[in-house]
Design an enzyme around this catalytic site. Structure first.
Site, PDB file in Angstrom:
ATOM      1  CG  HIS A 256      -2.016  -0.908   1.293  1.00  0.00           C
ATOM      2  ND1 HIS A 256      -2.274  -1.740   2.372  1.00  0.00           N
ATOM      3  CD2 HIS A 256      -3.001  -1.157   0.385  1.00  0.00           C
ATOM      4  CE1 HIS A 256      -3.370  -2.454   2.120  1.00  0.00           C
ATOM      5  NE2 HIS A 256      -3.825  -2.126   0.919  1.00  0.00           N
TER       6      HIS A 256
ATOM      7  CB  CYS B 182      -3.209  -1.922   8.775  1.00  0.00           C
ATOM      8  SG  CYS B 182      -1.854  -1.737   7.637  1.00  0.00           S
TER       9      CYS B 182
END
Ligand code: GLY
Length: 261
Positions: free
Chosen positions: A160, A254
């Protein structure tokens, strides 16, 4: 009031998505202890924690950041790039619906919240296998009426955008130059070009993901060299062990969605 939405670790985490890592066993008890310590840090920094239960059918559900992007005005409910993660949106959308109008990402768009880095009214979005042009365009359309400008950036070599870069101050970023291009970051806007860019230690490629809680940076214990770089700049760091969930290709940002209510 400041909230942190979290989700417990699925007992199925051994079947989590992996893109850039080899599968190794995750010690569920140790992962839960580390996750509890992370949540304790959120409490300690004044966050009211909304802890959703795990879903035994959603191995990655602890990585709650990926399923929503919350601003002061709205919550964009994502359409995760990994099909195995799409059921994760349901309880998160239900919870966020108490606080914000919801805008869904719809097919063919895909978007993972881990690809979205908000810097004031500037929003950077990783163009990755998880987040496509359609998803980014839908995010842009949702945010533009509220004064945000959204910019896609290519990310290479990691999952990511926020694996590669996170904010360590209002005008400073911590990044891994092997995964995101310094020139590309600087070319987003004159304001971003003026940001201080701090590189991770080359021996700690995953160190760029830190969680900013007011004036404190939560940093993984596994990255002492990068922490030393941050401390040398006068930044306040708190260390948490996060190596079990790192095996599941998850990092500190996250595991929570931070927002005000
Ligand atoms: N295991 C985290 C993810 O791939 O989404």
């Amino acid at each position: 009031m400041q909230f942190a939405l979290t989700r417990e670790i699925s007992p199925a985490i051994a079947r989590c998505e992996l893109t850039h890592l080899e599968r190794v066993a995750v010690d569920l008890h140790r992962a839960r202890d580390q996750h509890a310590a992370y949540i304790e840090r959120l409490h300690a920094h004044g966050r009211t924690v909304i802890a959703l239960p795990a879903d035994p059918e959603s191995p990655d559900c602890v990585f709650v950041e990926d399923v929503a992007v919350v601003t002061d005005e709205l919550a964009v409910i994502t359409r995760p790039g990994a099909p195995s993660r799409r059921d994760e949106i349901v309880p998160v959308a239900r919870a966020l619906g108490y606080f914000r109008p919801l805008i869904p990402i719809v097919p063919p768009g895909t978007l993972d919240g881990g690809d979205v880095l908000r810097l004031g009214r500037t929003v950077l979005v990783g163009l990755t296998p998880r987040s496509n042009e359609h998803g980014i365009a839908q995010l842009r359309a949702a945010l533009e009426p509220h004064g945000y400008s959204t910019h896609a950036l290519r990310v290479d070599g990691c999952l990511h955008l926020k694996t590669a870069v996170t904010a360590i101050g209002d005008h400073a970023l911590l990044y891994n130059p092997r995964w995101i291009d310094r020139e590309a970051l600087a070319s987003v806007s004159p304001a971003l070009a003026a940001f201080e860019l701090v590189e991770v230690d080359p021996e700690e490629p995953f160190a760029a993901n830190v969680l900013r809680l007011d004036d404190t940076l939560l940093v993984p214990a596994a990255h002492p060299r990068t922490r030393a770089r941050l401390l040398a700049r006068g930044l306040t760091c708190e260390t948490v062990a996060a190596d079990e969930l790192a095996k599941a290709e998850g990092a500190l940002t996250c595991c929570s969605i931070l927002f005000t209510g």
